[in-house]
Write a protein that holds these residues in place. Structure first.
Motif, PDB file in Angstrom:
ATOM      1  N   ALA A 191       0.826  -1.214   0.000  1.00 47.79           N
ATOM      2  CA  ALA A 191       0.000   0.000   0.000  1.00 47.79           C
ATOM      3  C   ALA A 191       0.856   1.258   0.000  1.00 47.79           C
ATOM      4  O   ALA A 191       0.455   2.281  -0.546  1.00 47.79           O
ATOM      5  CB  ALA A 191      -0.950  -0.003   1.201  1.00 47.79           C
ATOM      6  N   LEU A 192       2.050   1.183   0.616  1.00 44.51           N
ATOM      7  CA  LEU A 192       2.895   2.380   0.684  1.00 44.51           C
ATOM      8  C   LEU A 192       3.283   2.905  -0.703  1.00 44.51           C
ATOM      9  O   LEU A 192       2.988   4.071  -1.012  1.00 44.51           O
ATOM     10  CB  LEU A 192       4.132   2.101   1.528  1.00 44.51           C
ATOM     11  CG  LEU A 192       3.984   2.359   3.036  1.00 44.51           C
ATOM     12  CD1 LEU A 192       5.191   1.820   3.791  1.00 44.51           C
ATOM     13  CD2 LEU A 192       3.803   3.845   3.334  1.00 44.51           C
ATOM     14  N   PRO A 193       3.929   2.089  -1.554  1.00 36.43           N
ATOM     15  CA  PRO A 193       4.272   2.640  -2.877  1.00 36.43           C
ATOM     16  C   PRO A 193       3.038   2.987  -3.706  1.00 36.43           C
ATOM     17  O   PRO A 193       3.034   4.011  -4.402  1.00 36.43           O
ATOM     18  CB  PRO A 193       5.088   1.521  -3.540  1.00 36.43           C
ATOM     19  CG  PRO A 193       4.838   0.304  -2.748  1.00 36.43           C
ATOM     20  CD  PRO A 193       4.456   0.739  -1.366  1.00 36.43           C
ATOM     21  N   ALA A 194       1.984   2.173  -3.622  1.00 37.08           N
ATOM     22  CA  ALA A 194       0.784   2.453  -4.414  1.00 37.08           C
ATOM     23  C   ALA A 194       0.142   3.754  -3.953  1.00 37.08           C
ATOM     24  O   ALA A 194      -0.219   4.609  -4.774  1.00 37.08           O
ATOM     25  CB  ALA A 194      -0.202   1.286  -4.306  1.00 37.08           C
ATOM     26  N   GLY A 195       0.010   3.921  -2.654  1.00 37.23           N
ATOM     27  CA  GLY A 195      -0.576   5.148  -2.117  1.00 37.23           C
ATOM     28  C   GLY A 195       0.279   6.357  -2.445  1.00 37.23           C
ATOM     29  O   GLY A 195      -0.229   7.442  -2.736  1.00 37.23           O
ATOM     30  N   LEU A 220      -8.486  -0.750   0.690  1.00 40.46           N
ATOM     31  CA  LEU A 220      -8.731   0.165   1.803  1.00 40.46           C
ATOM     32  C   LEU A 220      -7.423   0.726   2.340  1.00 40.46           C
ATOM     33  O   LEU A 220      -7.293   1.933   2.559  1.00 40.46           O
ATOM     34  CB  LEU A 220      -9.482  -0.570   2.917  1.00 40.46           C
ATOM     35  CG  LEU A 220      -9.803   0.280   4.135  1.00 40.46           C
ATOM     36  CD1 LEU A 220     -10.808   1.356   3.777  1.00 40.46           C
ATOM     37  CD2 LEU A 220     -10.321  -0.577   5.269  1.00 40.46           C
ATOM     38  N   GLY A 221      -6.414  -0.155   2.509  1.00 35.07           N
ATOM     39  CA  GLY A 221      -5.117   0.293   3.004  1.00 35.07           C
ATOM     40  C   GLY A 221      -4.491   1.304   2.057  1.00 35.07           C
ATOM     41  O   GLY A 221      -3.972   2.346   2.483  1.00 35.07           O
ATOM     42  N   THR A 222      -4.555   1.021   0.750  1.00 35.12           N
ATOM     43  CA  THR A 222      -4.013   1.939  -0.246  1.00 35.12           C
ATOM     44  C   THR A 222      -4.699   3.296  -0.151  1.00 35.12           C
ATOM     45  O   THR A 222      -4.060   4.348  -0.168  1.00 35.12           O
ATOM     46  CB  THR A 222      -4.216   1.362  -1.661  1.00 35.12           C
ATOM     47  OG1 THR A 222      -3.675   0.039  -1.678  1.00 35.12           O
ATOM     48  CG2 THR A 222      -3.543   2.210  -2.710  1.00 35.12           C
ATOM     49  N   VAL A 252      -3.559   5.114   3.038  1.00 34.32           N
ATOM     50  CA  VAL A 252      -2.187   5.616   2.902  1.00 34.32           C
ATOM     51  C   VAL A 252      -2.180   6.847   2.003  1.00 34.32           C
ATOM     52  O   VAL A 252      -1.533   7.858   2.295  1.00 34.32           O
ATOM     53  CB  VAL A 252      -1.257   4.520   2.342  1.00 34.32           C
ATOM     54  CG1 VAL A 252       0.064   5.110   1.883  1.00 34.32           C
ATOM     55  CG2 VAL A 252      -1.010   3.453   3.399  1.00 34.32           C
ATOM     56  N   ARG A 253      -2.948   6.768   0.916  1.00 32.02           N
ATOM     57  CA  ARG A 253      -3.030   7.918   0.018  1.00 32.02           C
ATOM     58  C   ARG A 253      -3.564   9.138   0.769  1.00 32.02           C
ATOM     59  O   ARG A 253      -3.007  10.226   0.676  1.00 32.02           O
ATOM     60  CB  ARG A 253      -3.935   7.588  -1.166  1.00 32.02           C
ATOM     61  CG  ARG A 253      -4.248   8.776  -2.052  1.00 32.02           C
ATOM     62  CD  ARG A 253      -5.286   8.419  -3.098  1.00 32.02           C
ATOM     63  NE  ARG A 253      -5.745   9.598  -3.825  1.00 32.02           N
ATOM     64  CZ  ARG A 253      -6.788  10.339  -3.465  1.00 32.02           C
ATOM     65  NH1 ARG A 253      -7.465  10.047  -2.378  1.00 32.02           N
ATOM     66  NH2 ARG A 253      -7.146  11.382  -4.186  1.00 32.02           N
ATOM     67  N   GLN A 254      -4.659   8.951   1.506  1.00 31.96           N
ATOM     68  CA  GLN A 254      -5.241  10.066   2.248  1.00 31.96           C
ATOM     69  C   GLN A 254      -4.225  10.683   3.195  1.00 31.96           C
ATOM     70  O   GLN A 254      -4.096  11.893   3.287  1.00 31.96           O
ATOM     71  CB  GLN A 254      -6.448   9.586   3.080  1.00 31.96           C
ATOM     72  CG  GLN A 254      -7.613   9.091   2.272  1.00 31.96           C
ATOM     73  CD  GLN A 254      -8.258  10.200   1.481  1.00 31.96           C
ATOM     74  OE1 GLN A 254      -7.987  10.347   0.290  1.00 31.96           O
ATOM     75  NE2 GLN A 254      -9.095  10.987   2.127  1.00 31.96           N
ATOM     76  N   ALA A 255      -3.496   9.818   3.912  1.00 35.63           N
ATOM     77  CA  ALA A 255      -2.541  10.322   4.898  1.00 35.63           C
ATOM     78  C   ALA A 255      -1.394  11.066   4.205  1.00 35.63           C
ATOM     79  O   ALA A 255      -0.904  12.078   4.701  1.00 35.63           O
ATOM     80  CB  ALA A 255      -2.010   9.170   5.748  1.00 35.63           C
ATOM     81  N   LEU A 256      -0.975  10.555   3.039  1.00 40.05           N
ATOM     82  CA  LEU A 256       0.157  11.174   2.338  1.00 40.05           C
ATOM     83  C   LEU A 256      -0.200  12.541   1.768  1.00 40.05           C
ATOM     84  O   LEU A 256       0.655  13.394   1.572  1.00 40.05           O
ATOM     85  CB  LEU A 256       0.643  10.262   1.217  1.00 40.05           C
ATOM     86  CG  LEU A 256       1.598   9.155   1.632  1.00 40.05           C
ATOM     87  CD1 LEU A 256       1.881   8.234   0.469  1.00 40.05           C
ATOM     88  CD2 LEU A 256       2.899   9.742   2.166  1.00 40.05           C
ATOM     89  N   MET A 257      -1.493  12.735   1.479  1.00 39.44           N
ATOM     90  CA  MET A 257      -1.924  14.022   0.939  1.00 39.44           C
ATOM     91  C   MET A 257      -1.554  15.157   1.879  1.00 39.44           C
ATOM     92  O   MET A 257      -1.329  16.286   1.436  1.00 39.44           O
ATOM     93  CB  MET A 257      -3.444  14.037   0.735  1.00 39.44           C
ATOM     94  CG  MET A 257      -3.955  12.957  -0.177  1.00 39.44           C
ATOM     95  SD  MET A 257      -3.821  13.416  -1.883  1.00 39.44           S
ATOM     96  CE  MET A 257      -5.543  13.560  -2.288  1.00 39.44           C
ATOM     97  N   SER A 258      -1.520  14.887   3.178  1.00 35.03           N
ATOM     98  CA  SER A 258      -1.243  15.970   4.120  1.00 35.03           C
ATOM     99  C   SER A 258       0.241  16.055   4.477  1.00 35.03           C
ATOM    100  O   SER A 258       0.621  16.837   5.333  1.00 35.03           O
ATOM    101  CB  SER A 258      -2.099  15.791   5.380  1.00 35.03           C
ATOM    102  OG  SER A 258      -1.853  14.546   5.955  1.00 35.03           O
ATOM    103  N   VAL A 259       1.077  15.236   3.822  1.00 36.68           N
ATOM    104  CA  VAL A 259       2.525  15.366   4.019  1.00 36.68           C
ATOM    105  C   VAL A 259       3.053  16.377   2.994  1.00 36.68           C
ATOM    106  O   VAL A 259       2.773  16.238   1.808  1.00 36.68           O
ATOM    107  CB  VAL A 259       3.223  13.994   3.834  1.00 36.68           C
ATOM    108  CG1 VAL A 259       4.736  14.152   3.845  1.00 36.68           C
ATOM    109  CG2 VAL A 259       2.774  13.029   4.914  1.00 36.68           C
ATOM    110  N   PRO A 260       3.778  17.407   3.447  1.00 37.55           N
ATOM    111  CA  PRO A 260       4.236  18.433   2.493  1.00 37.55           C
ATOM    112  C   PRO A 260       5.192  17.876   1.437  1.00 37.55           C
ATOM    113  O   PRO A 260       6.048  17.040   1.749  1.00 37.55           O
ATOM    114  CB  PRO A 260       4.956  19.460   3.374  1.00 37.55           C
ATOM    115  CG  PRO A 260       4.883  18.974   4.769  1.00 37.55           C
ATOM    116  CD  PRO A 260       4.167  17.689   4.826  1.00 37.55           C
TER     117      PRO A 260
END
Lengths: 287, 294
Positions: free
Chosen positions: A103-107, A165-167, A170-178
């Motif tokens: 999920a990490l690379p995909a997200g 769901l995991g992907t 992870v995507r949602q969480a990464l959106m808020s990383v600058p």
């Protein structure tokens, strides 16, 4: 992610009409609700401690007259509890680890990279969210049977390696990383894999812990998939073994079945007690 | 100028996509293909066209399965949402007692279906069960919770509600905590009572959450299998043969891959239609917003 702030260990600053002292009717209703959920568990424990003749004579006696652990000994004698537990925990942990690793690379690609076909890729993830294993199990079973992979770890783990769901989470969480963090790492010469697993993963720890725990608990408890993918004892999981304690036909030995239930439930309940916050965030995070 | 990623994005999506192709998309296609054959997994498959679908529809079995599953879902979704919302409103209070009760209710969602189903078989046992003893003590008539065809589906729905209400409660709690307190205070100053505040302040803001809970619980209730297999085995008189159990029965008991696949295709279509309807209802209810907790 408003949900990330949701605390269910009631500390004082809960938002809403709730900072006043609880009225007594609310306390009474809360105790009634607690009884409706706690008493069935209590009954499970009480029954598991009763000798068989007590269950036969007075099945609804609130407490065992002579509490004993025979039922537990019998569970261990009837099924290889340790082996089943090992298989179950191994399967659930392997699924959790794989889901995070994939999920990490995909997200990351979906959240931070621009490329042709991104919308299609995202649509595919959402589509997978809507196809439960109950739709595909017949074909997946036949595919595994064709290559003689039923009754293997692979049949229990691989179909869940990628989690839509995991992907998504992870995507949602990464959106808020600058983006600056990623750009700085690239300027330092970090490879994309280093960025994903060494730099971003630690930043996403709360999300990853939640994804892992929700997945672990789900697959530890799962009955459906191991049931349809196994036909023998090779990789039998604990929920299947416990369900087999209630053999149809002959009179059910309820103290043994309930002892099995306790053995099955206690690890999950303990995990829940320790990691309640992360589990709830993971579950509510689907919202 | 952003330096471009050095490995291609599709490579990063690759492992996940490969898994989904093998375990979601290929099986979906394969299922549709297999549904056109008659195959018992022992002899060679034989092409039968739409005969599997016709056979399922002919005796009305397909409609009975669909009706049963929908009825079960209505009970589960309605029950768990109502109860979950009421519990969220009740338990959204500070203090150790309320925190404990929230945890206790949610714990049922975490525990294995196997444990829950076995436990309720015992509690509902006509001779040894606590439920039957309670009915006797109150001089009420005996209810065959799991043996009376009319009672069996509501009973399974009630057990499912017990198991999953913690989920809707948790999501509603998250929704409630996103309602600004100032709105409540303003309404209270205007003289609105607790019910009026719920009706005009809380509920409108909670509707996206409610739509979300409805969608997820609907899909969960449509997947019901463990509870059927462990508590009733589809009986009595097929009264609890819900969709997934019917597919399972076709392939593992009747050894009919074709009919099982045909049922799975219909199941998938129904699931998609329901999800699409829900999604539309969700969108139309919340113009411009994407739910409270995204």
């Amino acid at each position: 992610m408003a949900v990330a702030d949701t605390r269910l260990e009631g500390d004082g600053d809960v938002i809403g009409a709730s900072s006043r002292r609880a009225p007594s009717w609310a306390t009474v209703l809360a105790i009634v609700a607690a009884a409706a959920w706690v008493l069935p568990y209590a009954w499970m424990v009480v029954t598991s401690l009763k000798p068989l003749d007590e269950i036969a004579r007075d099945p609804t006696a609130p407490l065992p007259a002579h509490p004993q652990l025979d039922a537990y000994r019998e569970v261990f004698a009837q099924i290889p509890v340790a082996r089943y537990t090992l298989v179950t925990v191994g399967v659930a942990a392997a699924i959790g680890v794989l889901q995070i690793a994939l999920a990490l690379p995909a997200g990351y690609a979906l959240a931070k990279l621009r490329f042709v076909g991104k919308k299609t890729a995202f649509a595919l993830v959402v589509a997978c969210l809507l196809v439960p294993p109950q739709v595909t199990f017949v074909s997946v079973f036949l595919m595994f049977a064709k290559v003689s992979l039923t009754n293997t770890f692979g049949a229990l783990v691989l179909p869940f390696a990628a989690s839509a769901l995991g992907t998504f989470l992870v995507r949602q969480a990464l959106m808020s990383v600058p983006d600056e963090i990623i750009e700085a790492a690239r300027l330092d010469g970090a490879s994309e894999l280093t960025i994903i697993y060494r730099i971003l993963a630690p930043l996403l720890r709360p999300t990853l812990v939640s994804v892992f725990l929700v997945s672990f608990v789900y697959h530890y408890s799962d009955y459906f998939w191991p049931l349809v993918m196994t036909t023998d004892d090779t990789v039998r999981t604990l929920p299947l073994g416990i369900a087999l304690l209630k053999e149809p036909g002959s009179g059910v030995r309820w103290h043994v079945v309930m002892a099995g239930n306790v053995i099955l439930s206690v690890p999950v309940l303990a995990l829940f007690a320790i990691a309640q916050k992360h589990l709830i965030r993971g579950v509510a995070g689907r919202a | 100028m952003t330096p471009r990623a050095r490995s291609h994005p599709w490579l990063m999506l690759g492992p996940s996509l490969a898994a989904w192709v093998v375990f979601v998309f290929v099986p979906l296609g394969l299922g549709a293909y297999q549904s056109l054959f008659s195959w018992d997994m022992l002899t060679e498959p034989a092409w039968v066209g739409g005969a599997n679908y016709a056979a399922l529809a002919e005796g009305g079995e397909l409609w009975r399965i669909l009706g049963r599953t929908l009825g079960f879902s209505v009970l589960v979704v309605g029950g768990s949402m109502t109860l979950g919302l009421l519990l969220a409103l009740l338990l959204d209070r500070p203090g150790g007692l309320f925190a404990f009760v929230r945890g206790a209710i949610f714990s049922a969602y975490v525990v294995s279906w196997v444990a829950v189903a076995l436990l309720w078989v015992l509690l509902l046992d006509p001779d040894r069960g606590v439920a039957a003893a309670a009915l006797r003590a109150l001089h009420l008539p005996r209810v065959g919770f799991l043996s009376d065809p009319a009672a069996a589906v509501p009973t399974l729905a009630a057990v499912t509600v017990w198991k999953i209400t913690g989920y809707s409660m948790i999501v509603f709690l998250a929704g409630l905590r996103a309602v600004p307190r100032s709105l409540h205070e303003a309404a209270a100053l205007d003289g609105a009572g607790a019910l009026a505040r719920f009706r005009w302040v809380t509920w409108p803001l909670l509707r996206p959450t409610a739509a979300f809970v409805a969608t997820t619980s609907l899909i969960v209730s449509f997947q019901a299998f463990d509870v059927v297999r462990i508590m009733t085995g589809g009986g009595p008189a097929r009264a609890t043969t819900l969709f997934v159990y019917a597919v399972y029965e076709q392939v593992f008991m009747n050894l009919s891959v074709g009919k099982a696949s045909a049922l799975a295709v219909v199941y998938f279509l129904v699931l998609s239609v329901l999800a699409a309807l829900q999604l539309r209802a969700w969108r139309s209810q919340t113009p411009g917003s994407r739910g409270t907790a995204t």
